[in-house]
Design a protein around this motif. Structure first.
Motif, PDB file in Angstrom:
ATOM      1  N   GLN A   1      -6.130   4.196  -3.320  1.00 36.63           N
ATOM      2  CA  GLN A   1      -5.671   2.628  -2.528  1.00 36.63           C
ATOM      3  C   GLN A   1      -6.775   3.151  -1.060  1.00 36.63           C
ATOM      4  O   GLN A   1      -7.530   2.741  -1.367  1.00 36.63           O
TER       5      GLN A   1
ATOM      6  N   PRO B   1      -0.784  -5.753  -5.280  1.00 36.01           N
ATOM      7  CA  PRO B   1      -0.490  -4.301  -5.046  1.00 36.01           C
ATOM      8  C   PRO B   1      -2.157  -3.982  -4.411  1.00 36.01           C
ATOM      9  O   PRO B   1      -3.772  -3.775  -4.446  1.00 36.01           O
TER      10      PRO B   1
ATOM     11  N   THR C   1       9.292  -1.705  -4.438  1.00 32.85           N
ATOM     12  CA  THR C   1       8.449  -2.935  -3.746  1.00 32.85           C
ATOM     13  C   THR C   1       8.673  -4.203  -3.868  1.00 32.85           C
ATOM     14  O   THR C   1       8.728  -4.917  -2.860  1.00 32.85           O
TER      15      THR C   1
ATOM     16  N   SER D   1       0.617  -1.040   0.122  1.00 34.23           N
ATOM     17  CA  SER D   1       0.061   0.012  -0.052  1.00 34.23           C
ATOM     18  C   SER D   1       0.639   1.487   0.078  1.00 34.23           C
ATOM     19  O   SER D   1       0.481   1.934   0.199  1.00 34.23           O
TER      20      SER D   1
ATOM     21  N   ASP E   1      -4.896  -1.281 -13.131  1.00 34.14           N
ATOM     22  CA  ASP E   1      -3.791  -0.859 -12.343  1.00 34.14           C
ATOM     23  C   ASP E   1      -4.381   0.865 -12.211  1.00 34.14           C
ATOM     24  O   ASP E   1      -4.634   1.417 -10.426  1.00 34.14           O
TER      25      ASP E   1
END
Length: 479
Positions: free
Chosen positions: A29, A114, A90, A11, A281
């Motif tokens: 998000q 993700p 990441t 996140s 995405d």
């Protein structure tokens, strides 16, 4: 024996591509963009029903920790929330998760997702994950590729190799390729051998760590030092700041996945499973429009919106009526402090506006007027020379820190509920339609002792009204 399955949710995000709705301190998000729940909440629940599922492990920016924890609580979920003191891409984020997953000699299969992706067909996604878990149990590193429906230049691609034996469609991962130009993307689409890179991975924690030890031992060493000195704080795991600051920044793809199946001994086999589940995405307003339901003219709206003679228009209204007449291929987003108007084919350039604002009006890229806090939220209603007005809502049973300000005094007016106020040595209640005054330099605290939300108006006055003029003496939330 049922495989132990650990959802690992990454996140991160800077909140730039879906500005002005998304901000640095409240990125996409955390927003309910495709329904009543946020994208993070949808991701947390995406694997529900699969056998062996464990509570999720989330890796997030430390500044988002309270919003993430609150959204987990709303879903009735418990899990570890690993706090990154700064962004390192990441690969380090996944490494922190894998090291924590390996504590007590456990070795779960991690499903790495993700937090800001949309997947419309979740039952079909869970079927694909079940296939990937079977492959991961045998030591393979699995990713998902999205069947392309257009020569998209904004995604990386995965070239598909020969089929592998598996309960479902799965293929050798031939190679990753970077975001192509238009002509190259068209050739990929025509060949049928390429998939969009989804950024979703399935593998055992030990498989990731062993591969990283061979490919990027510097990242593994820094993350081990960060985790070895980590401290638990309620639901949060705080890794060591100094050690993590020394960690190189790299992505999962660059660090490990692109090196698989390239003849390097000791690395796991890379496998890709094609995914056709309504994936996005949500990297721009245009891509969000693509996945949202639309009327017969291709329009999608949110909030108080009136359209007349419009086609292919996305219009979001947060506070005011938005009216559009005779427009085509337009994006209109209204918030309480900014309005965006853009053509669909220019949606990727929103980030350029954000970059300019960072230099001229940075607060517009960082925060909304309404700011979420662990105790509730406040809304900056008005401000002027030497004064500021806020609407404050405190959740039942919550309290602000015991604090003091050097440069401002505060007037509190209770609109609904009851406030328990600490002011110096005094502790007293303030009920609806009553008020109190906090002089400059006096220690104070605001609490909600009731079972309903406390709503109040705060008027600040003084020479400096910034949020950093707070000296905290006690804080329930460890700030």
């Amino acid at each position: 024996m049922t495989t132990s399955l650990l959802p690992v949710i990454l996140s991160g995000g800077s909140g730039s591509r879906l500005w002005p709705l998304s901000r640095e301190q409240y990125p996409k998000q955390l927003l309910p963009l495709v329904g009543g729940e946020s994208m993070l909440q949808l991701t947390v629940c995406r694997l529900d029903g699969l056998p062996g599922i464990q509570p999720p492990l989330l890796v997030c920016n430390e500044n988002h920790r309270f919003a993430v924890a609150e959204q987990l609580r709303q879903e009735g979920k418990q899990g570890q929330i690993v706090l990154e003191p700064l962004g390192r891409n990441t690969a380090p984020a996944l490494t922190l998760a894998a090291l924590l997953a390996r504590r007590d000699d456990a070795d779960p299969v991690m499903v790495v997702m993700p937090a800001d992706h949309v997947i419309l067909d979740e039952p079909r996604f869970r079927e694909a994950v079940a296939c990937a878990v079977t492959l991961a149990e045998s030591g393979q590193a699995v990713t998902f590729g999205i069947a392309p429906d257009a020569p998209e230049t904004g995604y990386g691609y995965i070239q598909v190799g020969e089929a592998v034996a598996a309960p479902g469609r799965a293929f050798v991962l031939s190679r990753f390729v970077e975001k192509p130009n238009r002509a190259t993307a068209e050739s990929y689409l025509d060949s049928g051998d390429y998939l969009w890179n989804s950024g979703i991975f399935v593998m055992k924690a030990s498989v990731w760590l062993d591969a990283l030890a061979q490919c990027r031992p510097d990242i593994l060493e820094a993350c081990r030092a960060s985790v070895s000195a980590a401290k638990s704080d309620g639901d949060f795991v705080r890794v060591a700041n100094d050690a993590f600051a020394d960690c190189p920044s790299d992505s999962i793809d660059y660090a490990v996945m692109e090196r698989l199946n390239q003849g390097i001994a000791g690395l796991p086999q890379g496998v890709v499973i094609p995914l056709d589940t309504g994936w996005s995405d949500v990297g721009s307003w245009d891509s969000l429009w693509n996945v949202l339901s639309k009327d017969e003219a291709g329009n999608t709206t949110r909030g108080d919106v009136l359209l007349e003679g419009c086609t292919n228009t996305l219009a979001f209204a947060q506070n005011r009526l938005v009216s559009c007449v005779g427009v085509t291929d337009l994006i209109v987003v209204e918030t309480d402090d900014a309005i965006l108007i853009a053509q669909h084919d220019a949606a990727q350039d929103v980030k350029k506006i954000v970059d300019r604002l960072k230099a001229s009006q940075p607060v517009l890229t960082q925060l909304h007027r309404k700011v979420h806090r662990p105790w509730g939220w406040f809304d900056g209603v008005d401000a002027g020379q030497r004064f500021q007005v806020k609407r404050i809502v405190v959740k039942p049973g919550a309290q602000l820190s015991l604090q003091m300000h050097h440069h401002r005094a505060e007037h509190w007016i209770v609109v609904s509920g009851t406030a328990r106020v600490t002011r110096g040595d005094e502790v007293f209640l303030v009920s609806e339609n009553e008020s109190t005054y906090i002089p400059l330099g006096v220690t104070h605290r605001l609490e909600n002792p009731g079972k309903l939300s406390l709503e109040m108006i705060e008027v600040q006055s003084g020479s400096y009204l910034g949020e950093d003029d707070i000296v905290r003496f006690e804080d329930t939330y460890g700030r």
